[in-house]
Design a protein around this motif. Structure first.
Motif, PDB file in Angstrom:
ATOM      1  N   SER A  95       0.827  -6.657   4.559  1.00 36.17           N
ATOM      2  CA  SER A  95       0.633  -6.236   5.949  1.00 36.17           C
ATOM      3  C   SER A  95       1.640  -5.163   6.325  1.00 36.17           C
ATOM      4  O   SER A  95       2.611  -4.928   5.606  1.00 36.17           O
ATOM      5  N   GLU A  96       1.428  -4.529   7.452  1.00 36.00           N
ATOM      6  CA  GLU A  96       2.413  -3.597   7.985  1.00 36.00           C
ATOM      7  C   GLU A  96       3.515  -4.370   8.703  1.00 36.00           C
ATOM      8  O   GLU A  96       3.258  -5.368   9.354  1.00 36.00           O
ATOM      9  N   LYS A 134       0.811  -1.224   0.000  1.00 33.88           N
ATOM     10  CA  LYS A 134       0.000   0.000   0.000  1.00 33.88           C
ATOM     11  C   LYS A 134       0.841   1.269   0.000  1.00 33.88           C
ATOM     12  O   LYS A 134       0.341   2.339  -0.315  1.00 33.88           O
ATOM     13  N   ASN A 135       2.135   1.153   0.343  1.00 31.58           N
ATOM     14  CA  ASN A 135       3.011   2.328   0.348  1.00 31.58           C
ATOM     15  C   ASN A 135       3.646   2.601  -1.011  1.00 31.58           C
ATOM     16  O   ASN A 135       4.229   3.673  -1.221  1.00 31.58           O
ATOM     17  N   MET A 136       3.569   1.651  -1.908  1.00 31.33           N
ATOM     18  CA  MET A 136       4.291   1.778  -3.177  1.00 31.33           C
ATOM     19  C   MET A 136       3.667   2.818  -4.094  1.00 31.33           C
ATOM     20  O   MET A 136       2.462   3.061  -4.063  1.00 31.33           O
ATOM     21  N   ARG A 137       4.503   3.423  -4.898  1.00 31.23           N
ATOM     22  CA  ARG A 137       4.035   4.389  -5.875  1.00 31.23           C
ATOM     23  C   ARG A 137       3.078   3.717  -6.852  1.00 31.23           C
ATOM     24  O   ARG A 137       3.239   2.548  -7.199  1.00 31.23           O
ATOM     25  N   TRP A 147       5.545 -14.606   1.776  1.00 31.08           N
ATOM     26  CA  TRP A 147       5.985 -13.338   1.176  1.00 31.08           C
ATOM     27  C   TRP A 147       4.767 -12.488   0.835  1.00 31.08           C
ATOM     28  O   TRP A 147       4.719 -11.287   1.117  1.00 31.08           O
ATOM     29  N   ARG A 148       3.759 -13.113   0.225  1.00 31.29           N
ATOM     30  CA  ARG A 148       2.520 -12.416  -0.135  1.00 31.29           C
ATOM     31  C   ARG A 148       1.820 -11.874   1.118  1.00 31.29           C
ATOM     32  O   ARG A 148       1.404 -10.713   1.159  1.00 31.29           O
ATOM     33  N   GLU A 149       1.706 -12.701   2.147  1.00 27.11           N
ATOM     34  CA  GLU A 149       1.035 -12.286   3.379  1.00 27.11           C
ATOM     35  C   GLU A 149       1.759 -11.117   4.029  1.00 27.11           C
ATOM     36  O   GLU A 149       1.134 -10.128   4.440  1.00 27.11           O
ATOM     37  N   TRP A 150       3.071 -11.199   4.111  1.00 30.75           N
ATOM     38  CA  TRP A 150       3.841 -10.175   4.804  1.00 30.75           C
ATOM     39  C   TRP A 150       3.849  -8.850   4.051  1.00 30.75           C
ATOM     40  O   TRP A 150       3.834  -7.779   4.661  1.00 30.75           O
ATOM     41  N   CYS A 151       3.886  -8.900   2.714  1.00 31.73           N
ATOM     42  CA  CYS A 151       3.898  -7.661   1.934  1.00 31.73           C
ATOM     43  C   CYS A 151       2.527  -7.004   1.855  1.00 31.73           C
ATOM     44  O   CYS A 151       2.414  -5.840   1.482  1.00 31.73           O
TER      45      CYS A 151
END
Length: 287
Positions: free
Chosen positions: A196-197, A143-146, A190-194
């Motif tokens: 999430s915060e 969610k932080n990505m451009r 990897w999918r779960e962690w990315c």
């Protein structure tokens, strides 16, 4: 002739799994010893030029393939039960023990690339490290990505990984130029962690019951690049919040400042980027 020796070996983890590793032993007086923590799905050969450089400067180095990757893949990748968590809890600690055995009575440093720096808090022996230097290590929070990269990141994480795991029993990340094929559980985590915060923080109290993220207080350097779409400043900050006591410095590199075409998420360790490696030497010499 190089001013170091490079030897191949197998390192046995606590659960008896054998990890493929390469040890670089300098011929000159030892300045310290370095564990190279690889990025997700990246083989140890990727770090050969960088490790050779460090060995030439007097540092002992061990590189390795996480289980399910490269020389540490036994059988078919779809049969591997490896996960990101076991890479941090089992593989990295075993390689660190081998580093200490190979280079006793010195200072020990982790140089982490992406996941290799994110997972250090899962190592039960991480308190024995003198310092950590991370490149492109961040939470990777989607969610932080451009916006320009978010579409591609969401496609890979939230469509390609589930699709590939369902139809092939593993993630064919090589189809998208993202390293080696990934074991199913690695890609799922990897999918779960990315999504999430705080990356690994998503598993605290669920599958991660003991860790050192709240205990590590050693000096750390977190380096990213302005042209990295993943380890952006916001995601580096998000990852740093997980290390509640760590003494952190940050540095953001621009390829223009070094006459480089690209640094991104991967090129720091390229032979063509040797001009950047002075940052590592300066860091190590301060510790």
């Amino acid at each position: 002739m190089p001013d170091f020796y490079a030897t191949e070996s197998k390192i046995t983890c606590a659960d008896k799994f054998a990890i493929a590793a390469t040890t670089y032993t300098p011929k000159k007086a030892l300045k310290g010893a370095i564990l190279i923590g690889p990025a997700t799905g990246i083989k140890r050969q990727f770090y050969a030029s960088f490790s050779s450089f460090l060995a030439e400067k007097g540092y002992g180095v061990v590189t390795f393939d996480n289980r399910g990757i490269g020389g540490s893949l036994l059988g078919s990748v779809k049969e591997s039960d490896a996960s990101l968590q076991c890479w941090g809890e089992k593989d990295m600690p075993a390689v660190f023990e081998q580093l200490k055995a190979s280079f006793p009575n010195t200072k020990y440093h982790l140089i982490g690339h992406s996941a290799g720096g994110q997972l250090v808090g899962l190592m039960h022996n991480a308190m024995e490290l003198t310092s950590i230097f991370n490149f492109a290590s961040s939470s990777g929070q989607l969610k932080n990505m451009r916006a320009s990269h978010a579409v591609k990141a969401h496609f890979f994480m939230n469509f390609f990984i589930p699709f590939s795991n369902t139809f092939f029993g593993h993630t064919k990340s090589q189809w998208l130029g993202m390293g080696e094929p990934l074991p199913k559980a690695v890609a799922q985590q990897w999918r779960e962690w990315c999504n999430s915060e705080g990356y690994v923080k998503a598993s605290f109290g669920k599958t991660v019951h003991t860790h050192l993220y709240d205990d590590l207080s050693i000096p750390t350097m977190w380096v990213n690049a302005v042209d990295d779409e993943i380890a952006i400043d916001a995601n580096v900050e998000d990852m740093l919040k997980v290390f509640t006591k760590v003494n952190a410095e940050t540095l953001t590199l621009s390829p223009d400042d070094y006459a480089l075409d690209e640094i991104g998420h991967m090129k720091f360790f390229s032979r063509k980027s040797q001009v950047l490696w002075i940052h590592v030497l300066n860091w190590l010499e301060k510790q």
